[in-house]
Design a protein around this motif. Sequence first.
Motif, short mmCIF file in Angstrom:
data_model
loop_
_atom_site.label_atom_id
_atom_site.label_comp_id
_atom_site.label_asym_id
_atom_site.label_seq_id
_atom_site.Cartn_x
_atom_site.Cartn_y
_atom_site.Cartn_z
N TYR A 6 -2.59 -4.06 2.40
CA TYR A 6 -1.13 -2.79 2.52
C TYR A 6 -0.91 -2.59 1.49
N LEU A 7 0.12 -3.43 0.61
CA LEU A 7 0.28 -3.79 -0.44
C LEU A 7 -0.40 -3.02 -1.33
N VAL A 8 -1.04 -3.02 -1.53
CA VAL A 8 -1.84 -2.31 -2.57
C VAL A 8 -2.22 -1.05 -2.59
N MET A 9 -2.25 -0.88 -1.38
CA MET A 9 -2.86 0.59 -0.82
C MET A 9 -0.97 1.80 -1.20
N GLN A 10 -0.10 1.40 -0.64
CA GLN A 10 0.79 2.70 -0.28
C GLN A 10 1.12 2.41 -2.19
N LEU A 11 1.05 1.48 -3.16
CA LEU A 11 1.51 1.15 -4.82
C LEU A 11 0.53 2.49 -5.05
N LYS A 12 -0.31 2.68 -4.52
CA LYS A 12 -1.84 3.37 -5.61
C LYS A 12 -1.52 4.71 -4.57
N GLN A 13 -0.97 4.57 -3.44
CA GLN A 13 -0.51 6.00 -2.88
C GLN A 13 0.39 6.47 -3.38
N PHE A 14 1.81 5.96 -3.59
CA PHE A 14 2.94 6.26 -5.01
C PHE A 14 2.50 6.62 -5.83
N ARG A 15 1.73 6.31 -6.37
CA ARG A 15 1.13 6.45 -7.71
C ARG A 15 0.04 7.85 -7.65
N ASP A 16 -0.64 7.68 -7.42
CA ASP A 16 -1.32 9.24 -6.99
C ASP A 16 -0.54 10.25 -6.31
N GLY A 17 0.76 10.07 -5.91
CA GLY A 17 1.49 11.40 -5.51
C GLY A 17 0.68 11.39 -3.48
N HIS A 18 -0.15 10.59 -2.96
CA HIS A 18 -0.55 10.33 -1.65
C HIS A 18 0.62 10.42 -0.83
N ARG A 19 1.51 8.99 -0.92
CA ARG A 19 2.54 8.82 -0.11
C ARG A 19 3.97 10.10 -0.81
N ALA A 20 3.85 10.85 -0.89
CA ALA A 20 5.26 11.72 -1.61
C ALA A 20 6.55 12.06 -0.34
N ASP A 21 6.67 11.21 0.56
CA ASP A 21 7.94 11.69 0.94
C ASP A 21 9.53 11.24 0.06
N GLN A 22 10.12 11.69 0.82
CA GLN A 22 11.33 12.19 -0.68
C GLN A 22 12.05 10.63 -1.51
N ASN A 23 11.88 9.74 -0.65
CA ASN A 23 12.51 9.08 -0.85
C ASN A 23 11.39 8.07 -1.67
N GLY A 24 10.01 8.24 -1.60
CA GLY A 24 8.84 7.76 -2.21
C GLY A 24 9.11 7.88 -3.08
N ASN A 25 8.76 9.30 -3.09
CA ASN A 25 8.73 10.40 -5.06
C ASN A 25 10.33 10.19 -5.42
N ILE A 26 11.40 9.45 -4.90
CA ILE A 26 12.71 8.95 -5.95
C ILE A 26 12.08 8.03 -6.57
N TYR A 27 12.34 7.06 -5.81
CA TYR A 27 12.60 5.70 -5.83
C TYR A 27 11.04 5.21 -5.90
N MET A 28 9.72 5.17 -5.52
CA MET A 28 8.94 4.74 -6.25
C MET A 28 7.80 5.43 -6.82
N ALA A 29 7.71 6.73 -7.23
CA ALA A 29 6.86 7.39 -7.72
C ALA A 29 6.89 6.69 -9.38
N PRO A 30 8.02 6.84 -9.77
CA PRO A 30 8.82 6.78 -11.20
C PRO A 30 7.73 5.25 -11.29
N VAL A 31 8.04 4.44 -10.47
CA VAL A 31 7.89 2.77 -10.62
C VAL A 31 6.17 3.44 -10.94
N ALA A 32 5.76 3.13 -9.53
CA ALA A 32 4.18 3.50 -9.65
C ALA A 32 3.01 4.00 -10.47
N GLN A 33 4.07 4.80 -11.55
CA GLN A 33 3.20 5.76 -11.80
C GLN A 33 2.65 4.22 -13.98
N GLY A 34 3.75 4.12 -13.11
CA GLY A 34 3.76 2.76 -14.79
C GLY A 34 2.94 2.10 -14.41
#
Length: 219
Positions: free
Chosen positions: A78-106
Amino acid sequence: MTTRSQTQKSQRSSMTAAWRPVVAAVLLAAAGAAGAAKVVSGPTPYRVSDNCAICHGMHGASTDYNVIPRLAGQHKAYLVMQLKQFRDGHRADQNGNIYMAPVAQGLTNGEIDQVASYFAKQRPRFQASGVHHAGAKAGKAIFMNGVTSEQIPACMECHGANAQGASTFPDIAGQRYRYIVQQLKYFHNGARKNVLMNQIAKSITVPQMKEVAAYLSSL
Ligand code: HEC
Ligand code: HEC
């Protein structure tokens, strides 16, 4: 003639029915594996201490900000899947976008694997804060039985009787109250996309979200 609500109802029950054997097999496999599991606590990955720990804590059990989920003991798949979803923009809810997307993209795939393994192995699991939220009893009834009149299926059908989940079905026992309410709102309004949860959260009301979160966060 079939009414709209009958059509919705049969679509929804066939959706959950289709998942039942898969879910049962996954939960069973996980129960078998749990007995044999041996927790190996390796070194802390650099990414965790350098980055994740700021928000999630070194062991994935931070209680600093109430919209941050516990990660300690969550299923690795589950963790792997969520991190990939933050990274590719699939999980793009507001808190995910603000806090996790920049982290996961790296993160590279290798790093995702490493940090997910690390958090999945953390013991003890996140300890409930001991703060009791109103409505836990009603929340337990929703979790165990669903709400037939509103076509909300029993959460335990997929998350397991103890809310322990398995594989890509998250463990939501002891997850944080505010975080659970927030995710149910995101699933309800479609900001967080998941075929199953979007359908399930469609007719759930805010008071019901709070009740089920009160129950789950107390486990
Ligand atoms: C700036 C704060 C911050 C940092 C740094 C951060 N996170 Fe997060 N994380 C969050 C927030 C907030 C959420 C909830 C996002 C949402 O609501 O969609 C979250 C959600 C998650 C989730 C989803 C959990 C679930 O139950 O669905 C995972 C997995 C995760 N983070 C892993 C990590 C990892 C691994 C790192 C380090 C590489 C990290 N995070 C760094 C704030 C942070
Ligand atoms: C048909 C199977 C199914 C049912 C029934 C179900 N869930 Fe889920 N749930 C899932 C899946 C799959 C996910 C992971 C979604 C994703 O990957 O984004 C999930 C995710 C969640 C999350 C997010 C957890 C996190 O760490 O971010 C919450 C909260 C949740 N479900 C609560 C509920 C509640 C409350 C109910 C009952 C009203 C319920 N679920 C019923 C399959 C189900």
